[in-house]
Motif scaffolding. Structure first.
Motif, PDB file in Angstrom:
ATOM      1  N   TYR A 158     -40.021  -4.207  18.748  1.00 54.96           N
ATOM      2  CA  TYR A 158     -41.322  -4.345  18.266  1.00 54.96           C
ATOM      3  C   TYR A 158     -41.068  -5.481  17.059  1.00 54.96           C
ATOM      4  N   LYS A 159     -42.187  -6.106  16.759  1.00 54.46           N
ATOM      5  CA  LYS A 159     -42.337  -7.107  15.614  1.00 54.46           C
ATOM      6  C   LYS A 159     -43.036  -6.408  14.495  1.00 54.46           C
ATOM      7  N   LEU A 160     -42.815  -6.947  13.314  1.00 53.11           N
ATOM      8  CA  LEU A 160     -43.170  -6.092  12.126  1.00 53.11           C
ATOM      9  C   LEU A 160     -44.667  -6.540  12.066  1.00 53.11           C
ATOM     10  N   GLN A 218     -39.247   1.341   4.819  1.00 48.78           N
ATOM     11  CA  GLN A 218     -38.256   1.799   5.708  1.00 48.78           C
ATOM     12  C   GLN A 218     -38.545   1.441   7.155  1.00 48.78           C
ATOM     13  N   PHE A 219     -37.789   0.670   7.852  1.00 48.94           N
ATOM     14  CA  PHE A 219     -38.038   0.381   9.296  1.00 48.94           C
ATOM     15  C   PHE A 219     -37.005   0.949  10.062  1.00 48.94           C
ATOM     16  N   ASP A 220     -37.379   1.559  11.322  1.00 46.73           N
ATOM     17  CA  ASP A 220     -36.379   1.973  12.294  1.00 46.73           C
ATOM     18  C   ASP A 220     -35.457   0.928  12.827  1.00 46.73           C
ATOM     19  N   GLU A 221     -34.501   1.521  13.402  1.00 47.93           N
ATOM     20  CA  GLU A 221     -33.460   0.535  14.195  1.00 47.93           C
ATOM     21  C   GLU A 221     -34.157  -0.166  15.273  1.00 47.93           C
ATOM     22  N   ALA A 234     -37.570  -5.589  15.724  1.00 46.39           N
ATOM     23  CA  ALA A 234     -36.794  -6.905  15.996  1.00 46.39           C
ATOM     24  C   ALA A 234     -36.360  -7.889  14.810  1.00 46.39           C
ATOM     25  N   ASP A 235     -35.609  -8.550  14.975  1.00 48.49           N
ATOM     26  CA  ASP A 235     -35.199  -9.402  14.059  1.00 48.49           C
ATOM     27  C   ASP A 235     -36.148 -10.532  13.917  1.00 48.49           C
ATOM     28  N   ALA A 236     -37.374 -10.274  13.423  1.00 49.13           N
ATOM     29  CA  ALA A 236     -38.478 -11.414  13.594  1.00 49.13           C
ATOM     30  C   ALA A 236     -39.443 -11.124  12.468  1.00 49.13           C
ATOM     31  N   PRO A 237     -39.459 -11.934  11.484  1.00 52.12           N
ATOM     32  CA  PRO A 237     -40.172 -11.939  10.302  1.00 52.12           C
ATOM     33  C   PRO A 237     -41.650 -11.740  10.634  1.00 52.12           C
ATOM     34  N   ILE A 238     -42.419 -11.571   9.588  1.00 54.20           N
ATOM     35  CA  ILE A 238     -43.860 -11.543  10.025  1.00 54.20           C
ATOM     36  C   ILE A 238     -44.328 -12.976  10.001  1.00 54.20           C
ATOM     37  N   TYR A 239     -45.129 -13.379  11.146  1.00 52.43           N
ATOM     38  CA  TYR A 239     -45.280 -14.776  11.272  1.00 52.43           C
ATOM     39  C   TYR A 239     -46.741 -15.025  11.442  1.00 52.43           C
ATOM     40  N   GLN A 240     -47.251 -16.636  11.455  1.00 49.19           N
ATOM     41  CA  GLN A 240     -48.294 -16.954  11.614  1.00 49.19           C
ATOM     42  C   GLN A 240     -48.656 -17.166  13.282  1.00 49.19           C
ATOM     43  N   SER A 241     -49.595 -16.590  13.750  1.00 49.60           N
ATOM     44  CA  SER A 241     -49.957 -16.678  15.017  1.00 49.60           C
ATOM     45  C   SER A 241     -51.142 -17.850  15.251  1.00 49.60           C
ATOM     46  N   GLY A 242     -50.766 -19.098  15.806  1.00 52.36           N
ATOM     47  CA  GLY A 242     -51.581 -20.212  15.887  1.00 52.36           C
ATOM     48  C   GLY A 242     -51.276 -21.338  14.976  1.00 52.36           C
ATOM     49  N   GLY A 267     -29.965   0.963  10.439  1.00 51.51           N
ATOM     50  CA  GLY A 267     -28.838   0.334  11.211  1.00 51.51           C
ATOM     51  C   GLY A 267     -28.448  -0.946  10.738  1.00 51.51           C
ATOM     52  N   GLY A 268     -28.938  -1.353   9.771  1.00 52.45           N
ATOM     53  CA  GLY A 268     -28.614  -2.717   9.138  1.00 52.45           C
ATOM     54  C   GLY A 268     -29.670  -3.502   8.610  1.00 52.45           C
ATOM     55  N   ASP A 269     -29.912  -4.228   7.652  1.00 49.53           N
ATOM     56  CA  ASP A 269     -30.955  -5.085   7.261  1.00 49.53           C
ATOM     57  C   ASP A 269     -30.848  -6.443   7.859  1.00 49.53           C
ATOM     58  N   PHE A 270     -32.149  -7.128   8.014  1.00 46.97           N
ATOM     59  CA  PHE A 270     -32.123  -8.356   8.133  1.00 46.97           C
ATOM     60  C   PHE A 270     -32.214  -9.356   6.953  1.00 46.97           C
TER      61      PHE A 270
END
Length: 633
Positions: free
Chosen positions: A555-557, A572-575, A578-586, A605-608
């Motif tokens: 899942y993406k943030l 805190q995020f669980d494992e 996804a390695d996907a930052p908050i993004y602009q859609s459109g 499990g480790g930070d991005f």
């Protein structure tokens, strides 16, 4: 337990007589508003005594409710100028059971009378006149008098509340708790109790009563025994030792002085076991004498009014109504709705005329509001989203606590469907920020609408004008997207504390200003968990502090379509993130740029790299006031 306590009480009384050295036969008037003000000025020279007068209030009338020989005990009544049967408040003054006077609370009585109540300020015997249980016998006698004279005094006998300040608050709480025991006289019906800084237990780790090392304490003078000489009588005089399932609801209005709340949380826990309503409001950093001063006066009046307007919802008929919507429809502004445990299969509508409403469940897991509603199906028959959710809100200054709200369309529906749709929902339309036109699905034909199993499903949908909304200790769940949708980009302000929000894409999607702390977000899609629209003002923001994210693997943030601003603090995020930052859609052009800020956020499990701290704003300074400023007093 109670029978043993009473036996011990008689045994103790037989062994040691009450100490009557403090009896003078003269009421002590040393505690007065002016002296309390002079004392408080030493700590805060800006304080002013509260004053209130209202032309609509009838001139004071005084009634003798009890005679002890030549001694007359009286009630002063403040009331509207009419002969309607009204809700009534019986109020006891404070002063450590040995001093004080009913006239200290004339301003409060007049303010409440202006709101439509009959308010009786009670005199009772102080400990300089008679020892315990004299004051409580007087309090019971005053209550009996109001019931007996209800027709003559235009009192709704089913709507009599008791209240008191300090010692009077302790007495009011005890009076409410003993009506099924006949301890101080024949029991009478009490609709509710308001305790303003009165203790619930004399012998308690939080209590300061009974310290006689320097001088005889107020409680020792009141009982005529120290707490070691006769603990049984001290316990008999404590509301904490009388809680039962027959007790009325209780509102606590407290100062910032902790010892004045002794036993409160234990009392509330016992009440909660019986499913009885209690509530607490604390005037932070206020002195014990807060009730006398303008700074806290108006809020106190509002809280009492809100409590006395309370409606109880219970499916089994034990409350005032059986459905939540009935309570909303029958109620008024500045009101509390208490919902007993049960699953309420209904939509709830709160229209734009409602404000200052509190909706409180008996328990978070026990009160479930559930309805099956796909947004797309609703909009094919209706012009807007008001009704597309389970909880539909147009009102402002509302609070929701200890509730679970579920839109289960996507939880019980097995497949996508296509339905006829002849209004705007079945056409390609130009979306606007506040009209919120529906998106079109790929392959849809004009006049039809595809309803996806995981499409928009509002547990909560707020409309423009619904602002200053609080949600605490609540669960919101759906099987699709936009579970929690507080949508007013121009004026929206929303606060969440200890809430759990579960759903699909954009499951938490506020517009305007939002602050969520200590919340859990559960995401079941691969597009985005959170979303924000802050396009109306550059300062608008969505702040998440001390929050936890869990979800399906990958899942993406989060994302945004218009101007947005995110702050994630100590999250805190669980494992599965996804390695996907908050993004602009459109590809909308942004005036204020990409604004996503992190402070001390980590992933199991480790930070991005993208969620490393990227702002100098200290976490401890990011709070309610920082988010909303003066927009939300």
């Amino acid at each position: 337990m109670r029978k043993i306590g009473i036996i011990l009480l008689f045994v103790c009384q037989g062994l040691l007589a009450q100490n009557k050295k403090g009896l003078t036969g003269i009421p002590d008037t040393s505690f007065a508003n002016y002296s309390a003000w002079q004392s408080a000025l030493k700590s805060d020279p800006t304080l002013k005594l509260a004053e209130y007068t209202a032309k609509e209030i009838k001139a004071t009338r005084t009634f003798v409710y009890k005679r002890i020989g030549q001694r007359k005990l009286v009630l002063d009544v403040y009331e509207p100028k009419d002969k309607r049967f009204r809700k009534t408040l019986l109020f006891f003054h404070g002063g450590g059971w040995r001093t004080g006077h009913r006239s200290q609370h004339v301003a409060l009585a007049q303010a409440l009378a202006k709101k439509g109540y009959r308010v009786f300020l009670a005199e009772y015997r102080l400990s300089t006149e008679a020892l315990y249980p004299a004051a409580m016998e007087d309090a019971q006698a005053a209550l009996i008098y109001l019931h007996q004279q209800a027709n003559k005094l235009y009192i709704d006998s089913k709507q009599i509340y008791v209240a008191g300040y300090s010692a009077g608050g302790q007495m009011a709480a005890l009076l409410g708790s003993v009506q099924d025991e006949n301890v101080f006289g024949p029991g009478q019906k009490i609709k509710g109790v308001i305790d303003l800084d009165g203790i619930l237990a004399f012998i308690h780790p939080e209590s300061g009563e009974g310290d006689d090392r320097v001088r005889t304490s107020a409680a020792t003078s009141y009982f005529g025994y120290s707490k070691t000489e006769n603990p049984a009588i001290w316990n008999q005089g404590s509301a904490l030792h009388h809680v039962s399932k027959q007790d009325p609801p209780v509102l606590f209005i407290n100062s910032g002085v902790g010892r004045m709340h002794a036993g409160r949380e234990d009392f509330r826990a016992q009440m909660g076991q019986f499913g009885l309503f209690t509530d607490v409001y604390t005037h932070e950093n206020s002195p014990h004498t807060f009730l006398l001063f303008t700074r806290w006066f108006d809020k106190t009046v509002q809280l009492i009014d809100q409590f006395m307007q309370q409606i109880t919802v219970a499916q089994d008929g034990s409350g005032d109504v059986r459905t939540i919507q009935e309570a909303v429809n029958q109620g008024s502004n500045n009101q509390t709705i208490f919902i007993k445990n049960g699953t309420y299969s209904e939509k709830v509508y709160i229209d734009s005329l409602r404000h200052d409403l509190r909706m409180i469940g008996q328990s978070r897991a026990g009160v479930v509001i559930k309805f099956t509603q796909a947004r797309d199906i609703w909009r094919c028959s209706n012009p807007d989203d008001y009704g597309a959710g389970v909880l539909n809100i147009k009102g402002h200054d509302l609070s929701f606590e200890h509730l679970t709200v579920i839109n289960d369309y996507g939880l019980i529906t097995k497949q996508d469907i296509t339905i006829p749709c002849l209004n705007e929902s079945g056409k390609t339309t130009q979306s606007s920020v506040q009209k919120y036109a529906l998106p079109r699905e790929s392959g849809e034909k004009d006049g039809e609408k595809m309803v996806r199993v995981d499409g928009h499903q509002f547990a909560v949908r707020t409309m423009p004008g619904a602002t200053r909304l609080r949600f605490a200790h609540c669960t919101f769940r759906s099987g699709g997207g936009d579970t929690m949708s507080p949508w007013d980009v121009n004026a929206g302000m929303y606060y969440f504390n200890d809430c759990e929000i579960e759903g699909g894409v954009d499951l938490y999607c506020p517009r305007g200003y939002a602050f969520a702390e200590n919340c859990t977000f559960i995401c079941h899609n691969m597009s985005a968990a959170i979303w924000h629209d802050g396009s109306s003002e550059e300062g608008a923001k969505s702040v998440l502090k001390n929050c936890r994210f869990i979800g399906d693997k990958g899942y993406k943030l989060g994302r945004y379509h218009r101007e947005a601003q995110f702050f994630l603090v100590n999250c805190q995020f669980d494992e599965h993130l996804a390695d996907a930052p908050i993004y602009q859609s459109g590809d909308r052009k942004l005036a204020w740029g990409h604004r996503v800020f992190y402070v001390n956020t980590h992933r199991t499990g480790g930070d991005f790299a993208w969620h490393q701290t990227n702002t100098n704003q200290p976490a401890e300074d990011i709070n309610f006031r920082w988010v909303f400023g003066d927009k939300w007093p």
